[in-house]
Design a protein around this motif. Structure first.
Motif, PDB file in Angstrom:
ATOM      1  N   UNK A   1       0.858  -1.182   0.000  1.00  0.00           N
ATOM      2  CA  UNK A   1       0.000   0.000   0.000  1.00  0.00           C
ATOM      3  C   UNK A   1       0.896   1.235   0.000  1.00  0.00           C
ATOM      4  N   UNK A   2       0.619   2.142  -0.933  1.00  0.00           N
ATOM      5  CA  UNK A   2       1.372   3.386  -1.036  1.00  0.00           C
ATOM      6  C   UNK A   2       0.456   4.539  -0.664  1.00  0.00           C
ATOM      7  N   UNK A   3       0.885   5.378   0.250  1.00  0.00           N
ATOM      8  CA  UNK A   3       0.073   6.530   0.615  1.00  0.00           C
ATOM      9  C   UNK A   3       0.186   7.585  -0.471  1.00  0.00           C
ATOM     10  N   UNK A   4      -0.983   8.128  -0.898  1.00  0.00           N
ATOM     11  CA  UNK A   4      -1.017   9.048  -2.028  1.00  0.00           C
ATOM     12  C   UNK A   4      -2.243   9.947  -1.946  1.00  0.00           C
ATOM     13  N   UNK A   5      -2.190  11.050  -2.701  1.00  0.00           N
ATOM     14  CA  UNK A   5      -3.370  11.901  -2.832  1.00  0.00           C
ATOM     15  C   UNK A   5      -4.360  11.194  -3.745  1.00  0.00           C
ATOM     16  N   UNK A   6      -5.608  11.116  -3.355  1.00  0.00           N
ATOM     17  CA  UNK A   6      -6.597  10.404  -4.179  1.00  0.00           C
ATOM     18  C   UNK A   6      -7.088  11.270  -5.333  1.00  0.00           C
ATOM     19  N   UNK A   7      -7.738  10.639  -6.308  1.00  0.00           N
ATOM     20  CA  UNK A   7      -8.432  11.422  -7.325  1.00  0.00           C
ATOM     21  C   UNK A   7      -9.590  12.169  -6.661  1.00  0.00           C
ATOM     22  N   UNK A   8     -10.172  13.156  -7.324  1.00  0.00           N
ATOM     23  CA  UNK A   8     -11.233  13.952  -6.696  1.00  0.00           C
ATOM     24  C   UNK A   8     -12.434  13.138  -6.216  1.00  0.00           C
ATOM     25  N   UNK A   9     -12.795  12.103  -6.962  1.00  0.00           N
ATOM     26  CA  UNK A   9     -13.961  11.289  -6.619  1.00  0.00           C
ATOM     27  C   UNK A   9     -13.550   9.821  -6.578  1.00  0.00           C
ATOM     28  N   UNK A  10     -14.001   9.131  -5.537  1.00  0.00           N
ATOM     29  CA  UNK A  10     -13.834   7.684  -5.445  1.00  0.00           C
ATOM     30  C   UNK A  10     -15.213   7.063  -5.248  1.00  0.00           C
ATOM     31  N   UNK A  11     -15.329   5.769  -5.537  1.00  0.00           N
ATOM     32  CA  UNK A  11     -16.612   5.075  -5.461  1.00  0.00           C
ATOM     33  C   UNK A  11     -16.518   3.878  -4.526  1.00  0.00           C
ATOM     34  N   UNK A  12     -17.660   3.576  -3.889  1.00  0.00           N
ATOM     35  CA  UNK A  12     -17.760   2.420  -2.999  1.00  0.00           C
ATOM     36  C   UNK A  12     -19.026   1.648  -3.352  1.00  0.00           C
ATOM     37  N   UNK A  13     -18.887   0.408  -3.769  1.00  0.00           N
ATOM     38  CA  UNK A  13     -20.028  -0.433  -4.106  1.00  0.00           C
ATOM     39  C   UNK A  13     -20.533  -1.172  -2.884  1.00  0.00           C
ATOM     40  N   UNK A  14     -21.848  -1.183  -2.711  1.00  0.00           N
ATOM     41  CA  UNK A  14     -22.438  -1.852  -1.556  1.00  0.00           C
ATOM     42  C   UNK A  14     -23.885  -2.231  -1.863  1.00  0.00           C
ATOM     43  N   UNK A  15     -24.595  -2.672  -0.863  1.00  0.00           N
ATOM     44  CA  UNK A  15     -26.014  -2.997  -1.020  1.00  0.00           C
ATOM     45  C   UNK A  15     -26.855  -1.891  -0.399  1.00  0.00           C
ATOM     46  N   UNK A  16     -28.133  -1.861  -0.772  1.00  0.00           N
ATOM     47  CA  UNK A  16     -29.043  -0.865  -0.193  1.00  0.00           C
ATOM     48  C   UNK A  16     -29.136  -1.035   1.327  1.00  0.00           C
ATOM     49  N   UNK A  17     -29.218  -2.277   1.784  1.00  0.00           N
ATOM     50  CA  UNK A  17     -29.313  -2.539   3.225  1.00  0.00           C
ATOM     51  C   UNK A  17     -28.056  -2.043   3.944  1.00  0.00           C
ATOM     52  N   UNK A  18     -26.883  -2.294   3.360  1.00  0.00           N
ATOM     53  CA  UNK A  18     -25.641  -1.823   3.975  1.00  0.00           C
ATOM     54  C   UNK A  18     -25.598  -0.297   3.969  1.00  0.00           C
ATOM     55  N   UNK A  19     -26.095   0.314   2.905  1.00  0.00           N
ATOM     56  CA  UNK A  19     -26.148   1.778   2.840  1.00  0.00           C
ATOM     57  C   UNK A  19     -27.020   2.335   3.972  1.00  0.00           C
ATOM     58  N   UNK A  20     -28.137   1.686   4.244  1.00  0.00           N
ATOM     59  CA  UNK A  20     -28.993   2.130   5.352  1.00  0.00           C
ATOM     60  C   UNK A  20     -28.232   2.061   6.681  1.00  0.00           C
ATOM     61  N   UNK A  21     -27.449   1.008   6.872  1.00  0.00           N
ATOM     62  CA  UNK A  21     -26.628   0.883   8.084  1.00  0.00           C
ATOM     63  C   UNK A  21     -25.532   1.947   8.131  1.00  0.00           C
ATOM     64  N   UNK A  22     -24.970   2.275   6.985  1.00  0.00           N
ATOM     65  CA  UNK A  22     -23.964   3.336   6.907  1.00  0.00           C
ATOM     66  C   UNK A  22     -24.577   4.658   7.365  1.00  0.00           C
TER      67      UNK A  22
END
Length: 103
Positions: free
Chosen positions: A1-22
Motif C-alpha cells: 500500500x502506497x500513501x497518495x493523494x486520491x483522485x477527486x472522486x472515489x466510489x464504494x459499491x455496496x447494497x441498499x441494506x448496507x447503505x442504510x446501516x452506513x
C-alpha cells in the motif's frame, strides 16, 4: 500500500441494506477488513456492489475534500484505494441502477 493523494472522486459499491446501516452509523466502516475499499472506476464499484443478489448501490465519495480535511489514503498495486473510514458527510451521491421494466 502506497500513501497518495486520491483522485477527486472515489466510489464504494455496496447494497441498499448496507447503505442504510452506513447512514445510521454515520460512516462507511471497515467492518472487519483492514480498510474501507474504494475505486476510482465507477464500473468496478458496480461489480463489487453486484456480488450479492440484493439491491446494489454505488456511493460517490468526495475524496478531494476528505484529503483537504486531513484524511489519508493509500492505494494498492491493483488500484484499490484504502482508508480507515468514510464519514457520511463525504458521500455526495448515491447511485442506483434503473430497474428493468419500471416506468
Amino acid at each position: 500500500l502506497t500513501f497518495a493523494l486520491p483522485p477527486p472522486v472515489l466510489f464504494h459499491g455496496t447494497t441498499w441494506a448496507a447503505y442504510q446501516n452506513i447512514c445510521k452509523s454515520g460512516a462507511i466502516n471497515k467492518m472487519g477488513r483492514h480498510a474501507v475499499h474504494l475505486t476510482a472506476v465507477e464500473a468496478r464499484a458496480w461489480q463489487s456492489a453486484r456480488r450479492r443478489k440484493t439491491r446494489a448501490v454505488v456511493l460517490s465519495i468526495d475524496a478531494a475534500l476528505m484529503s483537504e480535511r486531513g484524511y489519508g489514503f493509500g492505494v494498492s498495486e491493483n488500484e484499490v484505494w484504502c482508508i480507515d473510514m468514510v464519514p457520511v458527510e463525504f458521500v455526495h451521491a448515491v447511485l442506483e441502477e434503473e430497474v428493468q421494466g419500471k416506468i
